[in-house]
Write an enzyme that holds these catalytic residues in place. Sequence first.
Site, short mmCIF file in Angstrom:
data_model
loop_
_atom_site.label_atom_id
_atom_site.label_comp_id
_atom_site.label_asym_id
_atom_site.label_seq_id
_atom_site.Cartn_x
_atom_site.Cartn_y
_atom_site.Cartn_z
N THR A 97 47.76 24.62 78.89
CA THR A 97 49.10 25.13 78.60
C THR A 97 50.04 23.99 78.22
O THR A 97 50.06 22.94 78.86
CB THR A 97 49.67 25.85 79.83
OG1 THR A 97 48.73 26.83 80.28
CG2 THR A 97 50.99 26.52 79.51
N GLU A 98 50.82 24.20 77.18
CA GLU A 98 51.75 23.18 76.70
C GLU A 98 53.18 23.54 77.09
O GLU A 98 53.54 24.70 77.19
CB GLU A 98 51.64 23.07 75.18
CG GLU A 98 52.51 21.99 74.57
CD GLU A 98 52.28 21.84 73.07
OE1 GLU A 98 53.02 21.06 72.45
OE2 GLU A 98 51.37 22.50 72.54
N GLU A 209 49.69 6.73 72.14
CA GLU A 209 50.76 7.05 71.21
C GLU A 209 52.09 6.64 71.83
O GLU A 209 52.15 6.24 73.00
CB GLU A 209 50.77 8.55 70.88
CG GLU A 209 50.98 9.45 72.07
CD GLU A 209 50.83 10.93 71.74
OE1 GLU A 209 50.35 11.24 70.64
OE2 GLU A 209 51.19 11.76 72.58
N HIS A 248 55.54 16.23 68.97
CA HIS A 248 54.59 16.29 70.06
C HIS A 248 55.38 16.28 71.37
O HIS A 248 56.36 15.56 71.52
CB HIS A 248 53.65 15.09 70.01
CG HIS A 248 52.44 15.23 70.87
ND1 HIS A 248 52.50 15.16 72.24
CD2 HIS A 248 51.14 15.46 70.56
CE1 HIS A 248 51.28 15.32 72.73
NE2 HIS A 248 50.45 15.51 71.74
#
Length: 292
Positions: A97-98, A209, A248
């Site tokens: 889940t984001e 990142e 993101h």
Amino acid sequence: MAVLIGPETKVLCQGMTGRTATFHCGRMLSYGTQLVAGVVPGKGGNRHLDLPVYNHVREAIDATGANATIVFVPPNNAAAAIIEAIEAELPLIVCVTERIPILDMVRVRQALIGTQTRLIGPNSQGILVPGVTQLGVMSTVDASPGRIGIASRSASLTSEIVLQTTQAGLGQSTTIGVGGDPVHGVDLKTCVKLFLDDPDTDGVIVIGEIGGTEEEEAAELISELKPTKPIVALVAGRHAPPERRMGHAGAFASSSGGGTALSKIAALQSAGVVVAPNAATVGETMRKTLAV
């Protein structure tokens, strides 16, 4: 020997009857993952994908002997699902889940304190042991069994680097997506330590990142351990504008000097990590580093 999961892993799926979970659970079953049951409050007693569905995690564990769970619960209820799995003492939780609310994830992190549970994610593409088992949404098309451990914050770059290591004839021992949300469970440093301790992993690739300090913390660990296994890294976001989120959930470059691609690259290089110049050269960089 795989890292975190293997053929013996028995998996629950929290939220299994949802459309996305149904699709990816079908993929996992086809890949050979021991998916043994679903957990969906209010739907206990039913069957889905020809597997039993239970109302509660503890009930499902008692019935199936499950030792891992994957969470496909929507963001507003995902933290409660994770905490239920923690309280049921499951050793491994993977959450795909984001954008779970940050305060909810703070409560999850508090619930993890003092437990033996490892949380991967949220916003994780999961864990993959090629040819053995898959736990998550990670692509399996280009994966191949091998001896390179991959730990990544980026889902899309993970697919690229898996392909490159396969094309380089190296393959992967285990690939772990730690998750891109700002507050999550297992970090890059922990993954590096797992791979360094794994006798079936000969080299480690770290995909980082912008945002946060995970790469710097991994570099500190590497400096302390001085491992003989080669470690190659890629840090995405060198050209990202500061103070702007780049689409993101966790990628945010600050102009204060911390969390930038350049600061991460410098820390990793100082620790002896070989930093690939760009995303297209990671697999070949690892192949050459192993040959030295």
